[in-house]
Design an enzyme around this catalytic site. Structure first.
Site, mmCIF file in Angstrom:
data_model
loop_
_atom_site.group_PDB
_atom_site.id
_atom_site.type_symbol
_atom_site.label_atom_id
_atom_site.label_comp_id
_atom_site.label_asym_id
_atom_site.label_seq_id
_atom_site.Cartn_x
_atom_site.Cartn_y
_atom_site.Cartn_z
ATOM 1 C CE LYS A 35 44.775 116.865 -28.040
ATOM 2 N NZ LYS A 35 44.290 116.562 -26.682
ATOM 3 C CG ASP B 209 33.073 111.160 -21.445
ATOM 4 O OD1 ASP B 209 32.262 111.509 -22.340
ATOM 5 O OD2 ASP B 209 34.213 110.756 -21.690
ATOM 6 C CB THR C 34 41.330 105.449 -28.878
ATOM 7 O OG1 THR C 34 41.513 106.572 -29.761
ATOM 8 C CG2 THR C 34 42.608 105.217 -28.079
ATOM 9 C CE1 TYR D 290 43.430 116.173 -31.423
ATOM 10 C CE2 TYR D 290 45.524 115.574 -32.451
ATOM 11 C CZ TYR D 290 44.565 115.369 -31.470
ATOM 12 O OH TYR D 290 44.730 114.379 -30.539
ATOM 13 C CG ASP E 45 30.312 120.914 -22.228
ATOM 14 O OD1 ASP E 45 31.514 120.919 -22.550
ATOM 15 O OD2 ASP E 45 29.452 121.593 -22.839
ATOM 16 C CB VAL E 46 35.865 119.651 -20.349
ATOM 17 C CG1 VAL E 46 35.920 118.293 -19.683
ATOM 18 C CG2 VAL E 46 36.007 119.531 -21.864
#
Length: 269
Positions: free
Chosen positions: A161, A38, A194, A157, A64-65
């Site tokens: 996705k 993360d 979340t 978004y 950092d992905v």
């Protein structure tokens, strides 16, 4: 049933909170050695400390992905620590809402795409060689109900996705063509309680506002089961896909949304 992923090595991105943390904790409880990554260098180690305090195995790596050099370093570290990789849960993502797509900045579009789509691409690109080297495994890509249907104010978004969903299918077929023993599936949560909800402004609040959305109130209206889901309920689905119980499951999506994708209901009681 316990020990469903006993002895396996798992990598979970975005594991410092929410669904990622729940996934890391459950995989560890079920016997996996979990590498949690993360950008959050405070909560990430806290998640790992909680796992190890209960006698399970976990390691935290800052990541950092969107950085390809960092992906190479993370996978090299996994190989040095464990010698293999059996489970990849590519979970890191963000949500950016706008009143209209015409008001979305190009920088926000690119930031969301970089994390939600580029990060997933990089996770698979760099994890596959190690998984293939050690005989196969399970890749689980975190999509969303927004990857299956549109949502006003969330066009960007939804685009990311939806891309994750079809990317999973394409890579699943690629892996099958190589007979490499790697299964690839996507998971599609609905309204889940979340921290991400505290970061998404609503249309009514207008641009520049950041008042939190109450997922429970939204779920009472939109979800047939009448409540928001919990991160642990998504983690249970991920565990299934990671385990040998799903050894014949690849190239599909697991929808965990309290019935939203099926349609709406009229309350009768």
């Amino acid at each position: 049933m316990t020990g469903q992923v006993e002895g396996k090595i798992a990598l979970v991105t975005g594991g410092a909170s929410g669904i990622g943390a729940a996934v890391a904790e459950l995989l560890a409880r079920e016997g996996a050695s979990v590498v949690v990554t993360d950008i959050d260098e405070l909560r990430g180690p806290e998640v790992v400390a909680g796992i190890t305090a209960h006698g399970h195995r976990a390691t935290f790596l800052h990541q950092d992905v969107t950085s390809e050099p960092r992906w190479a370093e993370v996978i090299a570290k996994v190989e040095r620590l464990h010698g293999r990789l059996d489970i990849l849960v590519s979970n890191a993502g963000i949500g950016i809402a706008v009143p209209s797509i015409t008001e979305m900045s190009l920088s926000d579009w690119r930031r969301q795409t970089a994390i939600n789509l580029d990060g997933v691409f990089l996770s698979v690109k760099h994890s596959l060689p190690l998984m293939r080297k050690t005989g196969g495994g399970s890749i689980i890509l975190m999509s969303s109900l927004a990857g299956l249907r549109g949502a006003a104010g969330l066009a960007g978004y939804c685009a990311t996705k939806g891309g994750v969903r079809l990317f999973a299918k394409a890579v699943a077929l690629e892996c099958a063509s190589f007979s490499d023993g790697i299964r690839v599936n996507s998971v599609h949560p609905g309204i889940i309680e979340t921290p991400i909800w505290g970061k998404i402004p609503t249309e009514a609040e207008g641009r520049g506002q950041n008042a939190p959305i109450d997922p429970e109130e939204r779920a009472k209206v939109a979800v047939p089961l009448g409540r928001a889901g919990q991160a642990e309920e998504i983690a249970a689905g991920v565990l299934y896909l990671a385990s040998d119980a799903a050894r014949y499951v690849t190239g599909t999506e697991l929808v965990i949304d309290g019935g939203m994708y099926a349609g709406g209901v009229v309350r009768r009681g």
